[in-house]
Scaffold this motif. Sequence first.
Motif, PDB file in Angstrom:
ATOM      1  N   ILE A  55     -31.692 -11.277 -15.369  1.00  0.00           N
ATOM      2  CA  ILE A  55     -31.089 -12.034 -16.309  1.00  0.00           C
ATOM      3  C   ILE A  55     -29.426 -12.232 -16.073  1.00  0.00           C
ATOM      4  O   ILE A  55     -28.752 -13.133 -15.928  1.00  0.00           O
ATOM      5  CB  ILE A  55     -31.060 -11.868 -17.949  1.00  0.00           C
ATOM      6  N   LEU A  56     -28.930 -10.804 -15.872  1.00  0.00           N
ATOM      7  CA  LEU A  56     -27.469 -10.981 -15.535  1.00  0.00           C
ATOM      8  C   LEU A  56     -27.237 -11.613 -14.300  1.00  0.00           C
ATOM      9  O   LEU A  56     -26.132 -12.065 -13.969  1.00  0.00           O
ATOM     10  CB  LEU A  56     -27.196  -9.263 -15.495  1.00  0.00           C
ATOM     11  N   GLU A  57     -28.041 -11.384 -13.237  1.00  0.00           N
ATOM     12  CA  GLU A  57     -27.825 -12.187 -11.978  1.00  0.00           C
ATOM     13  C   GLU A  57     -27.962 -13.651 -11.913  1.00  0.00           C
ATOM     14  O   GLU A  57     -27.177 -14.150 -11.461  1.00  0.00           O
ATOM     15  CB  GLU A  57     -28.744 -11.443 -11.162  1.00  0.00           C
ATOM     16  N   LEU A  58     -28.948 -13.939 -12.705  1.00  0.00           N
ATOM     17  CA  LEU A  58     -29.139 -15.556 -12.968  1.00  0.00           C
ATOM     18  C   LEU A  58     -28.007 -16.067 -13.618  1.00  0.00           C
ATOM     19  O   LEU A  58     -27.381 -17.279 -13.338  1.00  0.00           O
ATOM     20  CB  LEU A  58     -30.305 -15.823 -13.451  1.00  0.00           C
ATOM     21  N   VAL A  59     -27.536 -15.537 -14.596  1.00  0.00           N
ATOM     22  CA  VAL A  59     -26.836 -16.040 -15.543  1.00  0.00           C
ATOM     23  C   VAL A  59     -25.381 -16.073 -14.663  1.00  0.00           C
ATOM     24  O   VAL A  59     -24.445 -16.835 -14.778  1.00  0.00           O
ATOM     25  CB  VAL A  59     -26.436 -15.551 -16.900  1.00  0.00           C
ATOM     26  N   GLY A  60     -24.966 -14.713 -14.068  1.00  0.00           N
ATOM     27  CA  GLY A  60     -23.723 -14.492 -13.432  1.00  0.00           C
ATOM     28  C   GLY A  60     -23.732 -15.405 -11.901  1.00  0.00           C
ATOM     29  O   GLY A  60     -22.643 -15.976 -11.618  1.00  0.00           O
TER      30      GLY A  60
END
Length: 752
Positions: A55-60
Amino acid sequence: MNFGDYLQGSIELIAVAAAMGFAAVGLRGRLLPGWSGASARLAEVVLGLSLLVVILELVGVVGLYRPGWVLLAALLVGVGIGFALRPPVPGVALPAPAVLPIALGVAVATAFLVAVHWAMPTQTGLDIGMYLPNTTWHNAPFAARLVQDHQVGAIHFIDTLNLTVWFYPQNSELLHSAGVLFLGNDFLSPLINIGWMSLCLLAAWAFARVYGGGPVAVVAMALVLDANMLLLYQPGDAKNDVAGLFFLLASAAVLVNADAQRRAGGDGEAAGRSAGIPTGALVVAGLAAGLALGTKLNLLAPFGLLTLGVIAVSAGYRVLATVVWVLSSLVTGGFWFARNLVNAGNPLPWIKAGPLPGPDQADINIREPHNVAHYLLPPDGGTIRHHLVPGMHGSFGDLWPLVVAILIGGFLLAIINGRTPLIRMLGVVALLSGIAYLFTPLTAAGPEGDPTAFTTNLRYASPAFGLGAMLLAVDPGLGSRRRDQGWLLGLLAVLLLVQAVPIWDLSGHLWTRHFLLGGIGLAVFLILVPVGIALAGQRGASRAVLGGAVVLALALVVAIGWPKSDDYVKDRYQASTAPNDFPDGMKAALAWFNKANPHDTRIGVVGGRPGFKQYIFYGDDLSNHVQYIARHGSDGAYLPIASEAAQDDREPNWRQQCEEWRRAVNDGDYRYLVIGPDQRTQARLPIEAVWTVTDPAATKIESREDDFVFEINGELNPAGCAKLQGAGTGGGSLGGHTSSTLGVGPPQITRK
């Protein structure tokens, strides 16, 4: 940071964790039906962290790395998956042989002891800040820059060493950044590694639980975790070794549990068997292995060996097992290597082979990059006797040969006497990982015959030692037989106490008496509270009671955390409390920084000491943009502007380098510069300081031991470099590294 902001950030973090936990329980119920107890909790931790990282990678990666977007994505994904996968499907129960109460007591006491030990340096980090070089050099700057840029995936160039650390995988730093994102500071960062340590103990218990060897695995793992190779360099700082170790151990534990469940149930096909290992277990173990790969580059060898091992034991199902394993591991570990491919044309930029390019780098090393094998093949008796042996003794204590023999014996016994092909395979993985350690760069870094980094980098051997500790506990002739557990637990406990003897001297920097009570309190929350809740659940406590206990524990943690957080932000990185070995020049720069207290300010750094200590200038709220100043090259290269010969103003390209330096300072719009000696030669009077102080727009505001702080009050003039070249004494003021006047403007650099 006021209490309202702290409380809001804490609630948001808890909400994200709860959403990930809710989804993880649902996923575990589908992927690993029938699992319970510690093994189920371990799998849920892996699944929850996997979801969070993705999630952090996709949002970031789309530039939305902000608290609101991350919270929204976590709640939508977590709650959605959690409800969609209810209820769990039925499955064969995991084997769970009874454990003697006394053995359980020894395991809990051991875990508590290790937690108290780790809590001491953790409190040092909370007291004065995180000062270990890797943390201030790249671990913490990576995490802070992710939050500053609201972007995950961009390259943060932090030095000009040929290690090219800016291409390192950053799962650990990503998780650190989540704490910064919601709290607005790095209060959680000194605490994170002690959490990974506790999870390593959970992984050890879960690994051997199905064979009745949980207590032995915990005590054996304590020998690894309480060794100085980890104890002195992980707690209270943002280094990532123990995080990567946990993920590797968790992957092995999931595989062993799934194999034991299949054998106990007898109908692996009904559960979706892939190569003898249920497909769901391959997914979870692959996710854990990918998390390890995406955390620490030196885990590339253990990851590759484990991948080959899984394929090897998957006779008849190798294609399916390979596809499932590789795809799962890429989900959690592939992001950083894909980023490298985009930015450097090579997922592993350190390896230039065939059509794969790589960045050209200046020949700049922290130390000569020798490995342990360099001194073993052929044997170098003097180096072994005077450096390697004392290093082992310093890490594992007076009985270090016996400790190391037991840990190595764990994977040798697994190879010779392993009860299943999977366990024998893990023994081979551990053995080959240990051999790979011997050839890993920097394991014996330092001048020829003087491997000063051997003790520090012994941590690279922790994957092999950790696997050996767990494998010892499932040997059919040792740790997993109840009648043999008594003497083995006693032996391991004695070794642990002997190893820990130096720690009981509470007069040292790490083991101060006023930390003892706090260490015990921290260990209570990390070890006794979870164990107590688990035991209460086994004895029939209702979900309401267990939930209430969890809520109460969280409330206490948040309440205790507020004054600790406030004190930490006020007291971190103060020149008056910096460690004794902190360089005097950087201590003077830090004293200036404490007094000036800049916020939202652009600060440029260059040189060895400023580069390695750059994180101290990020500020309490981490709002300062700190950037190492150098030249970008092709394929992701980052090169020093000043050549090694630039100390002599007669160097042919001297003027061009001076002009390029001044343009780089202007382009970076820096308010302050922190300049230290060149990393290649540690030459006195850094030439960048000469190029800066001779410009009217620069004011020198601090200097000591050739570390300088300048304030920039306008644009530097590149054309002014023409007046400088030859103004010195031709090897005197520039080439001779003296502090005499250079002959133009107000260009005098003096030392305090």
